[in-house]
Design a protein around this motif. Sequence first.
Motif, PDB file in Angstrom:
ATOM      1  N   HIS A  91       0.867  -1.179   0.000  1.00 15.98           N
ATOM      2  CA  HIS A  91       0.000   0.000   0.000  1.00 15.98           C
ATOM      3  C   HIS A  91       0.901   1.225   0.000  1.00 15.98           C
ATOM      4  N   ILE A  92       0.786   2.032  -1.069  1.00 16.56           N
ATOM      5  CA  ILE A  92       1.697   3.164  -1.268  1.00 16.56           C
ATOM      6  C   ILE A  92       0.907   4.416  -1.597  1.00 16.56           C
ATOM      7  N   ARG A  93       1.581   5.579  -1.386  1.00 14.00           N
ATOM      8  CA  ARG A  93       0.985   6.858  -1.760  1.00 14.00           C
ATOM      9  C   ARG A  93       1.729   7.407  -2.971  1.00 14.00           C
ATOM     10  N   LEU A  94       0.949   7.809  -3.996  1.00 11.84           N
ATOM     11  CA  LEU A  94       1.502   8.378  -5.219  1.00 11.84           C
ATOM     12  C   LEU A  94       0.953   9.780  -5.414  1.00 11.84           C
ATOM     13  N   LEU A  95       1.790  10.657  -5.958  1.00 11.72           N
ATOM     14  CA  LEU A  95       1.397  12.042  -6.173  1.00 11.72           C
ATOM     15  C   LEU A  95       0.586  12.166  -7.458  1.00 11.72           C
ATOM     16  N   THR A  96      -0.681  12.530  -7.331  1.00  9.00           N
ATOM     17  CA  THR A  96      -1.533  12.722  -8.503  1.00  9.00           C
ATOM     18  C   THR A  96      -1.381  14.149  -9.027  1.00  9.00           C
ATOM     19  N   LYS A  97      -1.917  14.379 -10.193  1.00  8.59           N
ATOM     20  CA  LYS A  97      -1.758  15.686 -10.816  1.00  8.59           C
ATOM     21  C   LYS A  97      -2.560  16.766 -10.091  1.00  8.59           C
ATOM     22  N   ASN A  98      -3.769  16.457  -9.667  1.00  5.46           N
ATOM     23  CA  ASN A  98      -4.653  17.488  -9.125  1.00  5.46           C
ATOM     24  C   ASN A  98      -5.161  17.223  -7.704  1.00  5.46           C
ATOM     25  N   GLN A  99      -4.944  16.037  -7.154  1.00  2.11           N
ATOM     26  CA  GLN A  99      -5.528  15.686  -5.860  1.00  2.11           C
ATOM     27  C   GLN A  99      -4.489  15.318  -4.800  1.00  2.11           C
TER      28      GLN A  99
END
Length: 493
Positions: A91-99
């Motif tokens: 379970h990982i966190r990824l940087l989205t473009k707008n959120q």
Amino acid sequence: MTLTDGHTFDGESLSYIAHLIDNKDIGIWEYHNQSKELKWSKGFYNMLGYSPGEIECSNNYFFDHLLYYQDKDAFIKATYSPKHDGPRVAHIRLLTKNQGYQWFESTTHRRDTGNGNVMYGFLTNINAIKLAQAKSAESELQALEIGRIAKIGLWEIDSRSMELKFSPEVYDIFELSNHIKLSVPEAIEFFLPQYRPLLEDAVNQALTLCKPYDIEVEFRTAKNNIIWVKCRAVPVLDEHGRCIILRGTFQDIDNIKRRGLTLQSSINLLDDQNKRLQNFAYIVSHNLRSHAGNLKFMVDLFEESDLQEDRTEIFQHIKTISQSLSSTMSHLEEIVRMQAEVSKGTKLVEFQKIYDNVTLALQNNIEASHAEIHVNFNEAPAINYVPAYLESILQNFLTNAIKYKHPNRHPVIHIATYKSGNNIYLVFDDNGLGIDLDRYGDQLFGMYKTFHQNSDSKGIGLFMTRNQIEALGGTINVESTVNVGTKFTVKLV
């Protein structure tokens, strides 16, 4: 079949799967260990809010710009571990473009090809689930913290097996460090004996008649501390209306309860004192008016009379009224003096010394009545008290015991002190005339109340004694039988 532009995959089956799920919020990635080539599906880009080619598809960009720094170890461990027993999940966190950063689940697989080892995986957005879990965990933590601060725990009884379960907070209230299983009867044994039938009846009625309950009882912990607890229970019913589980709360309310009891006791004491002060004020006012009226009447008679013999008789009446008025004023002065003594504070005084002073002052009365006095101050030889009050209390009790002795026997008086908990008690027991408490019990400590025919009875001694005792927070209890005797038990502090 080969996909191009950095978001295609080798292998017809994988390419076909990618094509099917590109618009299903699922992304696919593929990495060739030998060529170091990385590919992302169109769905991968879409999940992050990008279009294919808008960001660089590379390991460096993924680790440096997309993957949250605290999740790198978890992702590497799940993806690149040399051992693998089927898919690895991270379970990982990824940087989205707008959120901003969002949570994703990455599932990694491996397969061997003619061109070397290939890793591929599926990426699913689980942000809503993670936020819900975090909110639930926060709520649970808050509930646990509230339970800890409020000293409240949860428990339940299975109506079929009668199995009893406690939350950790309940074990804390029980002061049981090892969370041993208790049966319902064993748990009830922790309550003080006088409350066990009440609790047993409440539990039985809740299980059989589905009646909830909310009771406050005293409880003895495993470490022998006696505390007040609140027990609440609500039955959980099945589709037939029968109780299948009895669920409730268990709360330590000792501080609240004891403060409440102390406050109520103080309110009762103040209310009682207020009533007696009102009674005192009424009596004094009535007596003063009576004395003043009688005095004016006699003065008028004195002025109107011409005979010396009448004037002499009237003057004797005036003297009698004046003496009575003086006595009433002395009683009023004594009440005021009592309050002044309290304000001076207390000091350590010895019962024996106070007793010796009192008996010295009453020596003639004691000898004349042939009184036999037994004293025992060994259990509590001294007390922090107002010395004048203690002397007055002993003197009033001893004077009354002699004054109201039985005509057919010599007075036998027992005086003793003892300590119970933090309280010191004075016991005064005589074999005198006794008092009919059924008839006079509610008037016993009233001002100007007398219950025997003694000519020197003024009805002020017990009134003053009770006021002195209660002014320092004590209480007085009386037991008496006519023609047998009277016993006063005084909680001094």
